[in-house]
Design an enzyme around this catalytic site. Structure first.
Site, PDB file in Angstrom:
ATOM      1  N   HIS A  33       1.224  13.652   6.977  1.00  0.00           N
ATOM      2  CA  HIS A  33       2.810  12.810   6.056  1.00  0.00           C
ATOM      3  C   HIS A  33       3.303  13.363   5.529  1.00  0.00           C
ATOM      4  O   HIS A  33       4.645  12.834   4.543  1.00  0.00           O
ATOM      5  CB  HIS A  33       1.615  11.596   5.047  1.00  0.00           C
ATOM      6  CG  HIS A  33       1.246  10.484   5.742  1.00  0.00           C
ATOM      7  ND1 HIS A  33       0.464   9.775   5.343  1.00  0.00           N
ATOM      8  CD2 HIS A  33       0.509  10.144   6.983  1.00  0.00           C
ATOM      9  CE1 HIS A  33       0.334   8.369   6.296  1.00  0.00           C
ATOM     10  NE2 HIS A  33      -0.093   9.390   6.785  1.00  0.00           N
ATOM     11  N   ASN A  93      -6.850   7.020   5.161  1.00  0.00           N
ATOM     12  CA  ASN A  93      -6.069   7.833   4.704  1.00  0.00           C
ATOM     13  C   ASN A  93      -6.384   7.607   2.958  1.00  0.00           C
ATOM     14  O   ASN A  93      -7.172   6.911   2.716  1.00  0.00           O
ATOM     15  CB  ASN A  93      -4.627   6.763   4.119  1.00  0.00           C
ATOM     16  CG  ASN A  93      -3.600   7.111   5.849  1.00  0.00           C
ATOM     17  OD1 ASN A  93      -3.515   8.330   6.540  1.00  0.00           O
ATOM     18  ND2 ASN A  93      -3.120   6.207   6.526  1.00  0.00           N
ATOM     19  N   ARG A 134      -4.710  -2.365  -1.890  1.00  0.00           N
ATOM     20  CA  ARG A 134      -3.554  -1.523  -1.502  1.00  0.00           C
ATOM     21  C   ARG A 134      -2.877  -2.321  -2.580  1.00  0.00           C
ATOM     22  O   ARG A 134      -1.456  -1.796  -2.733  1.00  0.00           O
ATOM     23  CB  ARG A 134      -3.694  -1.748   0.084  1.00  0.00           C
ATOM     24  CG  ARG A 134      -2.585  -1.610   0.771  1.00  0.00           C
ATOM     25  CD  ARG A 134      -2.268  -1.582   2.015  1.00  0.00           C
ATOM     26  NE  ARG A 134      -0.395  -0.841   2.452  1.00  0.00           N
ATOM     27  CZ  ARG A 134      -1.194  -1.007   3.861  1.00  0.00           C
ATOM     28  NH1 ARG A 134      -1.541  -0.872   4.686  1.00  0.00           N
ATOM     29  NH2 ARG A 134       1.004  -0.743   4.503  1.00  0.00           N
ATOM     30  N   CYS A 169      -3.933  11.957  12.956  1.00  0.00           N
ATOM     31  CA  CYS A 169      -2.993  10.790  12.294  1.00  0.00           C
ATOM     32  C   CYS A 169      -1.909  10.403  14.044  1.00  0.00           C
ATOM     33  O   CYS A 169      -2.196  10.762  14.459  1.00  0.00           O
ATOM     34  CB  CYS A 169      -1.522  11.427  11.257  1.00  0.00           C
ATOM     35  SG  CYS A 169      -0.446   9.976  10.725  1.00  0.00           S
ATOM     36  N   TYR A 214       8.006  10.094   6.339  1.00  0.00           N
ATOM     37  CA  TYR A 214       7.149   9.375   5.481  1.00  0.00           C
ATOM     38  C   TYR A 214       7.995  10.721   3.863  1.00  0.00           C
ATOM     39  O   TYR A 214       8.436  10.651   2.970  1.00  0.00           O
ATOM     40  CB  TYR A 214       5.553  10.665   5.293  1.00  0.00           C
ATOM     41  CG  TYR A 214       4.624   8.914   6.002  1.00  0.00           C
ATOM     42  CD1 TYR A 214       4.008   8.275   4.760  1.00  0.00           C
ATOM     43  CD2 TYR A 214       4.154   9.382   6.959  1.00  0.00           C
ATOM     44  CE1 TYR A 214       3.407   7.216   5.128  1.00  0.00           C
ATOM     45  CE2 TYR A 214       3.509   8.283   7.365  1.00  0.00           C
ATOM     46  CZ  TYR A 214       3.176   7.249   6.430  1.00  0.00           C
ATOM     47  OH  TYR A 214       2.549   6.320   6.554  1.00  0.00           O
TER      48      TYR A 214
END
Length: 447
Positions: free
Chosen positions: A201, A150, A96, A171, A251
């Site tokens: 998103h 995700n 990440r 989500c 988002y």
């Protein structure tokens, strides 16, 4: 109807797991799960043990006849499961951090589900989930796979295209919108109706009513909107809101406020204050709390983690599928003609009626013309990323980046892609041949 229900949780050592366990406890009367299997990989053994023991204490305190089992054996976890929930992170928080920081070097947004970082997360994750689906086809072919991993929409679309397993993406963002409106109007969620249009998103709320009364016009003057701790906290431009005629997902700030967020991310990265670092710090604190043998409930500190309402969304969906409730939930499902400018197999995020046979996507009252181009561009990027993940094609990966609105230069994107492929080598087995062709000289420059 079976008298026993087995749920397998892929990524059971996640810090989110206590919230999921709380959901099963609260919903036991209508969703009487008898076995919960928490599965993780060897690298996650320590966290699995800590969070698993907390889960067992929570169940013991509830007095409910639920067995919580911990395992590193995927086949054992999946065998005979009725529901499989995924909350996994291929590459852990180290990957990440790469997703968030490498794009910044090339003047692009660094985020784990949007843009270049989202693509790399998809490339790492899709093959692993497709392997899990192969096991499910053998061991629990009739189970529902509820994907919370995700990029949820992209991953769910890949499963629909390359597996026979019944899968739904979900989500916490839509349910967060309902919670925001419930607080704003001081009414229960069941008196609120929202119409969502778009992708995971990348959605807009097209219609909002409270007790049947239209509230969207007045909400378009609310510059705060609904948000989440893991997204920069900028107010919306009021002219944009009026022009859109819809409330955008938080988002979408990465698209509509691109320059501001990029500058903020670059400044934070220089200080070592990326979201990955924040999450690692929060997780370290949480697992210290989880280790307390006297703790037998979800700690309030978990709300700071960034995935609020996850268990509510996941357990509600399982309950609705199990009981054929026919309530409305916002999910990631195949398009089936709902958005006439996308293919039928494109995964979209819309309201669905939940039946025992699965979700039925609902027609939209309107799709704002101004959002169609962005949705098409991002969907093109998603579908190309899926193809790249399945085939191990660097060319398709670069083409995906070239179609993403947050990628300003394909030349910079190509350099960035090569660096990201090198960094992620251990988690991209289908790209090994391509990675070996990237020059050693370039690779040394990045280490």
């Amino acid at each position: 109807m079976r008298n026993s229900l087995k749920v397998a949780v892929i990524g059971g050592g996640s810090s989110y797991t206590p919230e999921l366990i709380e959901g099963f406890i609260d919903s036991y009367e209508t969703f009487p799960v008898t076995e919960i299997v928490l599965l993780d990989i060897p690298e996650g053994q320590r966290k699995l043990t800590i969070v698993g023991q907390l889960a067992q204490r929570m169940i013991a305190k509830s007095g409910l006849p639920i067995q919580v089992r911990l395992t590193l054996d995927r086949r054992s976890a999946l065998e005979g499961a009725d529901y499989v929930s995924t909350q996994m992170r291929v590459g852990l928080l180290e990957a990440r951090a790469w997703d968030e920081t490498i794009p910044l070097k090339y003047g692009m947004i660094g985020q784990e589900t949007t843009g270049p970082g989202g693509m790399m997360k998809g490339l790492r994750t899709i093959p692993v989930l497709l392997d899990i689906c192969k096991d499910m086809e053998e061991l629990c072919p009739n189970a529902w796979l509820l994907n919370f991993t995700n990029p949820a929409g992209m991953v769910t679309e890949a499963i629909h295209k390359y597996s026979s397993i019944r899968s739904i993406g979900l989500c916490n963002s839509p349910i967060a919108a309902y919670k925001w409106l419930s607080s704003l109007y001081s009414v229960p969620v069941d008196r609120i109706r929202c119409e969502f249009v778009g992708l995971n998103h990348l959605h807009w709320i097209n219609r909002i009513t409270v007790d049947g009364e239209q509230k969207l016009p007045e909400l378009l003057s609310n510059r705060d909107g609904y948000s989440a701790k893991n997204v920069p906290q900028y107010d919306w431009n009021p002219t944009l809101l009026r022009s859109l005629g819809a409330v955008p997902s938080y988002y979408l700030k990465y698209f509509y406020l691109h320059r501001e967020i990029l500058a903020e991310q670059q400044a934070a990265a220089l200080k070592g204050e990326t979201r990955a670092e924040t999450v690692k710090r929060l997780e370290d604190e949480l697992f210290e709390i989880y280790r307390n043998p006297d703790l037998s409930e979800k700690p309030k500190q978990l709300e700071q983690r960034g995935g609020a309402y996850y268990s509510e969304a996941a357990v509600r969906l399982m309950n609705s599928l199990h009981n054929d409730t026919r309530d409305i939930q916002t999910l990631n499902v195949s398009n089936r003609g709902i958005l006439d400018f996308l293919s039928d197999d494109a995964c979209i995020e819309v309201n669905c009626i939940i039946t025992k046979q699965g979700p039925i996507p609902q027609p939209l009252s309107e799709v704002p013309a101004s959002v169609k181009g962005l949705v098409q561009a991002v969907k093109t990027y998603e579908q190309l990323t899926i193809e790249a993940a399945v085939t191990g094609s660097r060319d398709k990966a670069l083409l995906a980046l070239a179609h993403h609105p947050l990628v300003a230069s394909v030349n910079d994107a190509e350099k960035m892609l090569d660096e990201m492929l090198i960094r992620n080598k251990a988690f991209l087995p289908r790209f090994q041949g391509v990675i070996s062709e990237i020059s050693l000289h370039s690779a040394n420059e990045w280490t």
